[in-house]
Design a protein around this motif. Structure first.
Motif, PDB file in Angstrom:
ATOM      1  N   TYR A 116       0.865  -1.184   0.000  1.00  0.00           N
ATOM      2  CA  TYR A 116       0.000   0.000   0.000  1.00  0.00           C
ATOM      3  C   TYR A 116       0.898   1.229   0.000  1.00  0.00           C
ATOM      4  O   TYR A 116       1.869   1.289   0.747  1.00  0.00           O
ATOM      5  CB  TYR A 116      -0.919   0.000   1.226  1.00  0.00           C
ATOM      6  N   GLU A 117       0.558   2.193  -0.847  1.00  0.00           N
ATOM      7  CA  GLU A 117       1.354   3.409  -0.962  1.00  0.00           C
ATOM      8  C   GLU A 117       0.703   4.534  -0.169  1.00  0.00           C
ATOM      9  O   GLU A 117      -0.506   4.726  -0.230  1.00  0.00           O
ATOM     10  CB  GLU A 117       1.481   3.801  -2.430  1.00  0.00           C
ATOM     11  N   MET A 118       1.529   5.274   0.563  1.00  0.00           N
ATOM     12  CA  MET A 118       1.071   6.410   1.357  1.00  0.00           C
ATOM     13  C   MET A 118       1.952   7.615   1.045  1.00  0.00           C
ATOM     14  O   MET A 118       2.830   7.987   1.840  1.00  0.00           O
ATOM     15  CB  MET A 118       1.114   6.063   2.844  1.00  0.00           C
ATOM     16  N   PRO A 119       1.757   8.229  -0.131  1.00  0.00           N
ATOM     17  CA  PRO A 119       2.636   9.311  -0.554  1.00  0.00           C
ATOM     18  C   PRO A 119       2.599  10.540   0.359  1.00  0.00           C
ATOM     19  O   PRO A 119       3.606  11.244   0.478  1.00  0.00           O
ATOM     20  CB  PRO A 119       2.140   9.652  -1.965  1.00  0.00           C
ATOM     21  N   ASN A 120       1.482  10.791   1.004  1.00  0.00           N
ATOM     22  CA  ASN A 120       1.392  11.968   1.872  1.00  0.00           C
ATOM     23  C   ASN A 120       2.351  11.913   3.057  1.00  0.00           C
ATOM     24  O   ASN A 120       2.732  12.948   3.590  1.00  0.00           O
ATOM     25  CB  ASN A 120      -0.035  12.168   2.378  1.00  0.00           C
ATOM     26  N   VAL A 121       2.724  10.709   3.469  1.00  0.00           N
ATOM     27  CA  VAL A 121       3.681  10.559   4.572  1.00  0.00           C
ATOM     28  C   VAL A 121       4.994   9.925   4.107  1.00  0.00           C
ATOM     29  O   VAL A 121       5.849   9.600   4.929  1.00  0.00           O
ATOM     30  CB  VAL A 121       3.078   9.766   5.760  1.00  0.00           C
ATOM     31  N   GLY A 122       5.147   9.736   2.805  1.00  0.00           N
ATOM     32  CA  GLY A 122       6.380   9.190   2.250  1.00  0.00           C
ATOM     33  C   GLY A 122       6.657   7.766   2.696  1.00  0.00           C
ATOM     34  O   GLY A 122       7.795   7.416   2.998  1.00  0.00           O
ATOM     35  N   ALA A 123       5.605   6.945   2.714  1.00  0.00           N
ATOM     36  CA  ALA A 123       5.761   5.589   3.233  1.00  0.00           C
ATOM     37  C   ALA A 123       5.088   4.556   2.344  1.00  0.00           C
ATOM     38  O   ALA A 123       4.152   4.858   1.603  1.00  0.00           O
ATOM     39  CB  ALA A 123       5.184   5.508   4.641  1.00  0.00           C
ATOM     40  N   LEU A 124       5.585   3.341   2.469  1.00  0.00           N
ATOM     41  CA  LEU A 124       4.965   2.166   1.873  1.00  0.00           C
ATOM     42  C   LEU A 124       4.613   1.229   3.018  1.00  0.00           C
ATOM     43  O   LEU A 124       5.355   1.147   4.001  1.00  0.00           O
ATOM     44  CB  LEU A 124       5.928   1.448   0.922  1.00  0.00           C
ATOM     45  N   ASN A 125       3.513   0.548   2.901  1.00  0.00           N
ATOM     46  CA  ASN A 125       3.106  -0.416   3.916  1.00  0.00           C
ATOM     47  C   ASN A 125       2.953  -1.777   3.246  1.00  0.00           C
ATOM     48  O   ASN A 125       2.241  -1.905   2.254  1.00  0.00           O
ATOM     49  CB  ASN A 125       1.790   0.018   4.560  1.00  0.00           C
ATOM     50  N   PHE A 126       3.640  -2.775   3.787  1.00  0.00           N
ATOM     51  CA  PHE A 126       3.596  -4.124   3.242  1.00  0.00           C
ATOM     52  C   PHE A 126       2.859  -5.030   4.213  1.00  0.00           C
ATOM     53  O   PHE A 126       3.221  -5.112   5.387  1.00  0.00           O
ATOM     54  CB  PHE A 126       5.009  -4.655   3.003  1.00  0.00           C
ATOM     55  N   VAL A 127       1.834  -5.702   3.712  1.00  0.00           N
ATOM     56  CA  VAL A 127       1.097  -6.680   4.504  1.00  0.00           C
ATOM     57  C   VAL A 127       1.515  -8.048   3.981  1.00  0.00           C
ATOM     58  O   VAL A 127       1.336  -8.354   2.809  1.00  0.00           O
ATOM     59  CB  VAL A 127      -0.427  -6.464   4.394  1.00  0.00           C
TER      60      VAL A 127
END
Length: 102
Positions: A57-68
């Motif tokens: 999952y991409e979270m560009p507003n916080v500069g992060a990627l989340n991997f499940v």
């Protein structure tokens, strides 16, 4: 270079699922990380641990990627025989991922 040079990580768990975030230290590194840290690369990096699917999952507003990562914790807290039952050390392992030099 190692991912740890441009990002840090946090991890959590829910049952047999591990959740790992990769957060860029600098906003300008987010797109580079997004390009090189794919769900496929993460699945390959954790091939000995992850038995199920890896979803990014991409979270560009916080500069992060989340991997499940599904089926990643040996059955979960109440079933695994692993020393790290919550998979907290997986965030450190993620930071060892080799990525190209910038």
């Amino acid at each position: 270079m190692k991912l740890r040079e441009i990002a840090h990580s946090r991890t959590g768990d829910k049952g047999n699922t591990s959740n790992i975030s990769v957060i860029a230290y600098k906003p300008e590194d987010y797109d580079f990380i997004k390009q090189h840290v794919t769900a496929e690369r993460v699945k390959q990096h954790f091939a000995e641990i992850v038995q199920g699917e890896v979803v990014r999952y991409e979270m560009p507003n916080v500069g992060a990627l989340n991997f499940v990562m599904y089926q990643a914790l040996g059955g979960g807290v109440t079933r695994t025989l692993a020393l790290d039952i919550h998979g907290k050390s997986l965030s450190s392992a993620m930071m060892n991922l080799e990525i190209p030099e910038k």
